[in-house]
Scaffold this active site. Structure first.
Site, mmCIF file in Angstrom:
data_model
loop_
_atom_site.group_PDB
_atom_site.id
_atom_site.type_symbol
_atom_site.label_atom_id
_atom_site.label_comp_id
_atom_site.label_asym_id
_atom_site.label_seq_id
_atom_site.Cartn_x
_atom_site.Cartn_y
_atom_site.Cartn_z
ATOM 1 N N THR A 147 0.848 -1.201 0.000
ATOM 2 C CA THR A 147 0.000 0.000 0.000
ATOM 3 C C THR A 147 0.878 1.244 0.000
ATOM 4 O OG1 THR A 147 -1.714 -1.172 1.222
ATOM 5 C CG2 THR A 147 -1.808 1.234 1.289
ATOM 6 N N ASN A 170 -5.529 -9.574 -7.726
ATOM 7 C CA ASN A 170 -5.733 -10.322 -6.487
ATOM 8 C C ASN A 170 -7.071 -11.060 -6.430
ATOM 9 O OD1 ASN A 170 -6.349 -7.428 -6.437
ATOM 10 N ND2 ASN A 170 -7.304 -7.865 -4.486
ATOM 11 N N GLN A 178 0.898 -9.551 -5.979
ATOM 12 C CA GLN A 178 0.420 -10.924 -6.102
ATOM 13 C C GLN A 178 1.296 -11.758 -7.034
ATOM 14 O OE1 GLN A 178 -2.104 -12.338 -4.483
ATOM 15 N NE2 GLN A 178 -2.955 -10.536 -3.483
ATOM 16 N N SER A 229 5.251 -6.893 -1.578
ATOM 17 C CA SER A 229 5.034 -6.947 -0.140
ATOM 18 C C SER A 229 5.473 -8.294 0.428
ATOM 19 C CB SER A 229 3.527 -6.760 0.075
ATOM 20 O OG SER A 229 3.224 -6.640 1.417
ATOM 21 N N HIS A 280 4.242 -10.007 3.148
ATOM 22 C CA HIS A 280 3.273 -10.939 3.744
ATOM 23 C C HIS A 280 2.503 -11.761 2.708
ATOM 24 C CE1 HIS A 280 -0.725 -8.837 3.374
ATOM 25 N NE2 HIS A 280 0.069 -7.821 3.105
ATOM 26 N N CYS A 311 -8.850 -7.596 1.216
ATOM 27 C CA CYS A 311 -8.324 -6.350 1.759
ATOM 28 C C CYS A 311 -9.433 -5.343 1.987
ATOM 29 C CB CYS A 311 -7.309 -5.740 0.796
ATOM 30 S SG CYS A 311 -5.978 -6.836 0.441
HETATM 31 C C1 PLP Z 1 -2.626 -6.422 -5.533
HETATM 32 C C2 PLP Z 1 -2.437 -5.874 -4.165
HETATM 33 N N1 PLP Z 1 -1.908 -4.658 -4.018
HETATM 34 C C3 PLP Z 1 -1.695 -4.123 -2.802
HETATM 35 C C4 PLP Z 1 -2.045 -4.797 -1.659
HETATM 36 C C5 PLP Z 1 -1.782 -4.166 -0.323
HETATM 37 O O1 PLP Z 1 -0.608 -4.716 0.225
HETATM 38 P P1 PLP Z 1 -0.146 -4.472 1.712
HETATM 39 O O2 PLP Z 1 -1.093 -5.244 2.566
HETATM 40 O O3 PLP Z 1 1.255 -5.001 1.778
HETATM 41 O O4 PLP Z 1 -0.205 -3.024 1.986
HETATM 42 C C6 PLP Z 1 -2.621 -6.058 -1.755
HETATM 43 C C7 PLP Z 1 -3.066 -6.770 -0.563
HETATM 44 O O5 PLP Z 1 -3.806 -7.692 -0.582
HETATM 45 C C8 PLP Z 1 -2.812 -6.619 -3.048
HETATM 46 O O6 PLP Z 1 -3.347 -7.837 -3.213
#
Ligand code: PLP
Length: 374
Positions: free
Chosen positions: A52, A136, A164, A184, A186, A315
């Site tokens: 994010t 996602n 992803q 990211s 996680h 999310c």
């Molecule tokens: C495609 C995509 N972008 C951004 C994010 C946000 O990532 P983060 O949780 O590391 O901020 C996600 C989270 O699921 C995601 O799937």
């Protein structure tokens, strides 16, 4: 990660003592591992708190530093909220944003951006194009390499949200032709709260307006004390994913086939959302998204507390709005509302898949019976 919370607790920004150097060494090693994994150089990696933040830094950072050249940004209707929301804010601040559509559900290229439409959306004042690598919700893999060539030929920067994709499919920033890339930890079994932004340093050197000012960390692009243990874990998680990618993708493909065929056998009126499962180059192997006609996906999910699935995007699961991604495919609102997203990953087994088939099909049948009675 453990030593970096205890005996090696130095601040990677402390340059005058051995405790700081040890922490700095750990960060340097991790940075190198992460950079090599995506075909970048270590100096092109900016650590953040997650995708994010990386997306926000990329979008706002480029927009604000290129304001003079032009205030127009092109992106896609099916992006994650971590791209759409910063773009919304930029448009409230005077930037112009064009969101291009994707191919609808009755086309073979379902979910893919049409290169012609993308080309047409680019204007002389466009400063940035942002297209996610893997979606996602429906797992569609965009043709970023081709989009990269379009952007290159027009001298426009390209950002991709690869959250992803990294660790799940081969990702190389040079092959993709991207100038900025978010990802990211996680999403690849690493710690939560750590991410990275790749920022190209040469041909062209990307200029970014920092969004956090302070201690000058990350070459002043992202101030703040580094999360040393998190960064170490991020690199280790990514290395493991790369080592296991090929074997894991075959295993996940088989598990997803088992899940989908099992569900199709057990319940009527089930439809697949997104690209065909038979084309692994089009769709991430761990992703399955289905609609169960006549059922409320939210109610279905809530009736299966032992199954971690999502209706719409996890999310944004606090937001009951039907999925903007499925809507963008032209799927009817009823079917969008009856959708469920399954994500298969490293720790899932065939037994768990069988459990899921049983639980989902029993619950769907029960809810459909109740609907008929009411
Ligand atoms: C495609 C995509 N972008 C951004 C994010 C946000 O990532 P983060 O949780 O590391 O901020 C996600 C989270 O699921 C995601 O799937």
């Amino acid at each position: 990660m453990l030593p970096y919370w205890t005996e090696t607790y130095g601040n990677a920004g402390s340059t005058s003592h051995v405790f700081g150097w040890d922490a700095q060494d750990a960060v340097d090693t991790a940075r190198q591992i992460i950079a090599s994994a995506i075909g970048a150089s270590a100096r092109e990696i900016v650590f953040t708190s997650g995708a994010t933040e990386s997306n926000n830094l990329a979008l706002r950072g480029v927009a604000q530093s290129n304001r003079r050249q032009g205030g127009h940004i092109v992106s896609v209707l099916t992006e994650h909220k971590a791209v759409l929301d910063p773009l919304n804010r930029l448009s409230r601040r005077g930037f112009e944003v064009t969101l291009v559509p994707v191919a609808p559900c009755d086309r073979e290229e379902v979910g893919l951006v049409d290169l012609e439409q993308l080309r047409d959306a680019i204007r002389t004042d466009t400063c940035l194009v942002s297209v996610m690598l893997v979606n996602n919700e429906i797992g569609v893999i965009q043709q970023i390499g081709e989009i990269g060539s379009v952007c290159r030929s027009r001298d426009i920067l390209l950002h991709t949200d690869a959250t992803q994709a990294v660790g799940k499919i081969p990702v190389d920033v040079a092959d993709l032709g991207v100038d900025l890339m978010s990802f990211s930890a996680h999403k690849i079994y690493g710690p939560k709260g750590v991410g990275a932004l790749y920022v190209r340093r040469r041909a062209p050197r990307v200029r970014l307006e920092p969004q956090l000012d302070g201690g000058g960390q990350e070459r002043s692009l992202r101030a703040g004390t580094l999360n040393v243990a998190g960064i170490v874990g991020f690199a280790r998680a990514l290395s493991l994913c790369l080592e296991e990618m090929q074997v894991e993708n075959t295993r996940l493909w088989q598990l997803r086939q088992r899940l989908f065929t099992g569900l199709c056998r057990a319940v009527d009126d089930l439809s697949l959302n997104g690209p065909a499962l038979e084309t692994p180059s089009r769709r991430l192997v761990g992703n399955l998204n289905c609609s169960f006609a006549g059922i409320d996906g939210e109610a279905l999910m809530m009736s299966m507390r032992d199954l971690a699935v999502s209706s719409g995007s996890a999310c944004t699961s606090t937001n009951p709005e039907p999925s903007h991604v499925l809507r963008a495919l032209g799927i009817s609102d009823d079917l969008v509302r009856s959708s469920l997203r399954f994500g298969l990953g490293r720790f899932n087994t065939a037994d768990e898949v069988d459990f899921a088939i049983e639980l989902v099909s029993e619950t769907v049948k029960r809810l459909r019976r109740m609907n008929r009675l009411s």
